[in-house]
Structures are given as structure tokens and as C-alpha cells.
Design a protein around this motif. Structure first.
Motif, PDB file in Angstrom:
ATOM      1  N   GLY A 117       0.789  -1.218   0.000  1.00 25.89           N
ATOM      2  CA  GLY A 117       0.000   0.000   0.000  1.00 25.89           C
ATOM      3  C   GLY A 117       0.823   1.271   0.000  1.00 25.89           C
ATOM      4  N   VAL A 118       2.115   1.142   0.214  1.00 26.65           N
ATOM      5  CA  VAL A 118       2.984   2.315   0.234  1.00 26.65           C
ATOM      6  C   VAL A 118       3.795   2.378  -1.060  1.00 26.65           C
ATOM      7  CG1 VAL A 118       4.882   3.465   1.427  1.00 26.65           C
ATOM      8  CG2 VAL A 118       3.096   2.308   2.746  1.00 26.65           C
ATOM      9  N   ILE A 119       4.536   1.326  -1.325  1.00 23.96           N
ATOM     10  CA  ILE A 119       5.339   1.281  -2.546  1.00 23.96           C
ATOM     11  C   ILE A 119       4.512   0.709  -3.696  1.00 23.96           C
ATOM     12  CG2 ILE A 119       7.402   0.285  -3.618  1.00 23.96           C
ATOM     13  CD1 ILE A 119       8.670   0.330  -0.805  1.00 23.96           C
ATOM     14  N   VAL A 120       3.746  -0.324  -3.420  1.00 25.89           N
ATOM     15  CA  VAL A 120       2.912  -0.982  -4.425  1.00 25.89           C
ATOM     16  C   VAL A 120       1.547  -1.274  -3.809  1.00 25.89           C
ATOM     17  CG1 VAL A 120       2.596  -3.117  -5.740  1.00 25.89           C
ATOM     18  CG2 VAL A 120       4.839  -2.063  -5.639  1.00 25.89           C
ATOM     19  N   GLU A 121       0.506  -1.026  -4.555  1.00 28.02           N
ATOM     20  CA  GLU A 121      -0.841  -1.388  -4.101  1.00 28.02           C
ATOM     21  C   GLU A 121      -1.071  -2.850  -4.461  1.00 28.02           C
ATOM     22  OE1 GLU A 121      -3.832  -1.536  -2.104  1.00 28.02           O
ATOM     23  OE2 GLU A 121      -3.034   0.493  -2.218  1.00 28.02           O
ATOM     24  N   SER A 122      -1.193  -3.708  -3.450  1.00 26.84           N
ATOM     25  CA  SER A 122      -1.243  -5.146  -3.701  1.00 26.84           C
ATOM     26  C   SER A 122      -2.636  -5.755  -3.527  1.00 26.84           C
ATOM     27  CB  SER A 122      -0.258  -5.861  -2.779  1.00 26.84           C
ATOM     28  OG  SER A 122      -0.619  -5.652  -1.431  1.00 26.84           O
ATOM     29  N   ASN A 123      -3.646  -4.971  -3.243  1.00 24.61           N
ATOM     30  CA  ASN A 123      -4.978  -5.537  -3.031  1.00 24.61           C
ATOM     31  C   ASN A 123      -5.483  -6.302  -4.253  1.00 24.61           C
ATOM     32  OD1 ASN A 123      -5.224  -4.715  -0.395  1.00 24.61           O
ATOM     33  ND2 ASN A 123      -6.237  -2.798  -0.907  1.00 24.61           N
ATOM     34  N   ASP A 124      -5.254  -5.775  -5.448  1.00 24.32           N
ATOM     35  CA  ASP A 124      -5.699  -6.477  -6.658  1.00 24.32           C
ATOM     36  C   ASP A 124      -4.958  -7.798  -6.842  1.00 24.32           C
ATOM     37  OD1 ASP A 124      -7.546  -4.537  -7.284  1.00 24.32           O
ATOM     38  OD2 ASP A 124      -6.223  -3.472  -8.668  1.00 24.32           O
ATOM     39  N   LEU A 151     -14.574 -10.424  -0.845  1.00 25.60           N
ATOM     40  CA  LEU A 151     -13.167 -10.048  -0.729  1.00 25.60           C
ATOM     41  C   LEU A 151     -12.969  -8.537  -0.824  1.00 25.60           C
ATOM     42  CD1 LEU A 151     -11.561 -12.855  -2.926  1.00 25.60           C
ATOM     43  CD2 LEU A 151     -11.441 -12.651  -0.426  1.00 25.60           C
ATOM     44  N   LEU A 152     -13.704  -7.899  -1.692  1.00 28.69           N
ATOM     45  CA  LEU A 152     -13.597  -6.445  -1.828  1.00 28.69           C
ATOM     46  C   LEU A 152     -14.087  -5.731  -0.576  1.00 28.69           C
ATOM     47  CD1 LEU A 152     -14.769  -6.063  -5.526  1.00 28.69           C
ATOM     48  CD2 LEU A 152     -12.448  -5.676  -4.632  1.00 28.69           C
ATOM     49  N   LYS A 153     -15.102  -6.290   0.045  1.00 30.12           N
ATOM     50  CA  LYS A 153     -15.684  -5.671   1.236  1.00 30.12           C
ATOM     51  C   LYS A 153     -14.856  -5.948   2.494  1.00 30.12           C
ATOM     52  CE  LYS A 153     -19.548  -7.229   2.918  1.00 30.12           C
ATOM     53  NZ  LYS A 153     -20.912  -7.673   3.099  1.00 30.12           N
ATOM     54  N   GLU A 154     -14.220  -7.096   2.548  1.00 31.32           N
ATOM     55  CA  GLU A 154     -13.520  -7.535   3.759  1.00 31.32           C
ATOM     56  C   GLU A 154     -12.017  -7.677   3.525  1.00 31.32           C
ATOM     57  OE1 GLU A 154     -15.081  -7.759   6.608  1.00 31.32           O
ATOM     58  OE2 GLU A 154     -17.057  -7.454   5.724  1.00 31.32           O
ATOM     59  N   SER A 155     -11.418  -6.733   2.858  1.00 30.72           N
ATOM     60  CA  SER A 155     -10.009  -6.854   2.478  1.00 30.72           C
ATOM     61  C   SER A 155      -9.058  -6.912   3.670  1.00 30.72           C
ATOM     62  CB  SER A 155      -9.608  -5.720   1.542  1.00 30.72           C
ATOM     63  OG  SER A 155      -9.710  -4.481   2.203  1.00 30.72           O
ATOM     64  N   GLY A 156      -9.466  -6.454   4.833  1.00 31.77           N
ATOM     65  CA  GLY A 156      -8.582  -6.430   5.997  1.00 31.77           C
ATOM     66  C   GLY A 156      -8.492  -7.723   6.771  1.00 31.77           C
ATOM     67  N   ASN A 157      -9.325  -8.710   6.450  1.00 31.62           N
ATOM     68  CA  ASN A 157      -9.302  -9.987   7.172  1.00 31.62           C
ATOM     69  C   ASN A 157      -8.109 -10.826   6.755  1.00 31.62           C
ATOM     70  OD1 ASN A 157     -11.652  -9.462   8.575  1.00 31.62           O
ATOM     71  ND2 ASN A 157     -12.960 -10.505   7.120  1.00 31.62           N
ATOM     72  N   SER A 158      -7.722 -11.742   7.622  1.00 26.94           N
ATOM     73  CA  SER A 158      -6.597 -12.629   7.315  1.00 26.94           C
ATOM     74  C   SER A 158      -6.978 -13.631   6.234  1.00 26.94           C
ATOM     75  CB  SER A 158      -6.158 -13.387   8.571  1.00 26.94           C
ATOM     76  OG  SER A 158      -7.043 -14.458   8.842  1.00 26.94           O
ATOM     77  N   VAL A 192      -9.324 -16.383   7.499  1.00 25.72           N
ATOM     78  CA  VAL A 192     -10.734 -15.985   7.586  1.00 25.72           C
ATOM     79  C   VAL A 192     -11.364 -15.999   6.198  1.00 25.72           C
ATOM     80  CG1 VAL A 192     -12.277 -14.054   8.126  1.00 25.72           C
ATOM     81  CG2 VAL A 192     -10.431 -14.649   9.700  1.00 25.72           C
ATOM     82  N   LYS A 193     -10.651 -15.490   5.212  1.00 23.87           N
ATOM     83  CA  LYS A 193     -11.180 -15.417   3.844  1.00 23.87           C
ATOM     84  C   LYS A 193     -11.376 -16.807   3.230  1.00 23.87           C
ATOM     85  CE  LYS A 193      -9.188 -10.903   3.004  1.00 23.87           C
ATOM     86  NZ  LYS A 193      -8.144 -10.134   2.326  1.00 23.87           N
ATOM     87  N   ILE A 194     -10.448 -17.699   3.490  1.00 21.13           N
ATOM     88  CA  ILE A 194     -10.577 -19.063   2.973  1.00 21.13           C
ATOM     89  C   ILE A 194     -11.722 -19.778   3.676  1.00 21.13           C
ATOM     90  CG2 ILE A 194      -9.432 -21.317   2.849  1.00 21.13           C
ATOM     91  CD1 ILE A 194      -6.771 -19.674   2.470  1.00 21.13           C
ATOM     92  N   ALA A 195     -11.796 -19.656   4.981  1.00 19.23           N
ATOM     93  CA  ALA A 195     -12.877 -20.295   5.739  1.00 19.23           C
ATOM     94  C   ALA A 195     -14.234 -19.757   5.297  1.00 19.23           C
ATOM     95  CB  ALA A 195     -12.664 -20.068   7.236  1.00 19.23           C
ATOM     96  N   TYR A 196     -14.306 -18.466   5.006  1.00 21.00           N
ATOM     97  CA  TYR A 196     -15.560 -17.870   4.542  1.00 21.00           C
ATOM     98  C   TYR A 196     -16.028 -18.540   3.249  1.00 21.00           C
ATOM     99  CZ  TYR A 196     -19.007 -14.517   2.940  1.00 21.00           C
ATOM    100  OH  TYR A 196     -20.175 -13.947   2.504  1.00 21.00           O
TER     101      TYR A 196
END
Length: 82
Positions: free
Chosen positions: A11-18, A43-50, A53-57
Motif C-alpha cells: 500500500g505504500v510502494i505498491v498497491e497489492s490488493n488487486d 473479498l472487496l468488502k472484507e479486504s482487511g481480514n486474514s 478468515v477469507k478461505i474459511a468464509y
């Protein structure tokens, strides 16, 4: 004397969310686009989860199946490799 310099890369040097989003979608691509569309919204709504959590969801809410802890760990490792 400075021994170490630490950079906050994400998020500082490179935006990695995508990049992360694509990794999660690739992890579950075998389940088809219909399910991936729903998962993408989550995933777009809950980007801050580990990743755990995302896999279990995906299993509990999208597939409505249970996931053993060892399966979760293996999928997290696979995501890391992606």
C-alpha cells in the motif's frame, strides 16, 4: 549506527490488493465463475481480514461446507505460493 531499515511495502510502494484478490480467486477457480463472483464481492468488502478468515468464509458461506483445520492450513499455503 543503523542496522536495519524496514519498508512498509504493501500500500505504500505498491498497491497489492488487486494481486491478493486475484490470488484468492485463482485458489478457488475450479468452483466456477458464479461462485467466484459472490466471493469477489466479499473479498472487496472484507479486504482487511486474514487469509485464514477469507478461505474459511469461502467454504462456510459460499460452498456451505465444513473445512478441517489441516485443509485450511494447506489452502493458506497454496495461496501463499500463488
Amino acid at each position: 549506527m543503523i542496522k536495519h531499515i524496514i519498508f512498509d511495502f504493501d500500500g505504500v510502494i505498491v498497491e497489492s490488493n488487486d494481486i491478493r484478490l486475484q490470488g484468492f480467486l485463482e485458489l478457488f477457480v475450479a468452483y466456477g465463475n458464479g461462485l467466484l463472483d459472490e466471493y469477489r464481492l466479499y473479498l472487496l468488502k472484507e479486504s482487511g481480514n486474514s487469509r485464514y478468515v477469507k478461505i474459511a468464509y469461502f467454504f462456510s458461506h459460499i460452498l456451505q461446507k465444513s473445512l478441517a483445520k489441516h485443509q485450511l492450513v494447506e489452502l493458506a499455503r497454496k495461496y501463499s505460493r500463488i
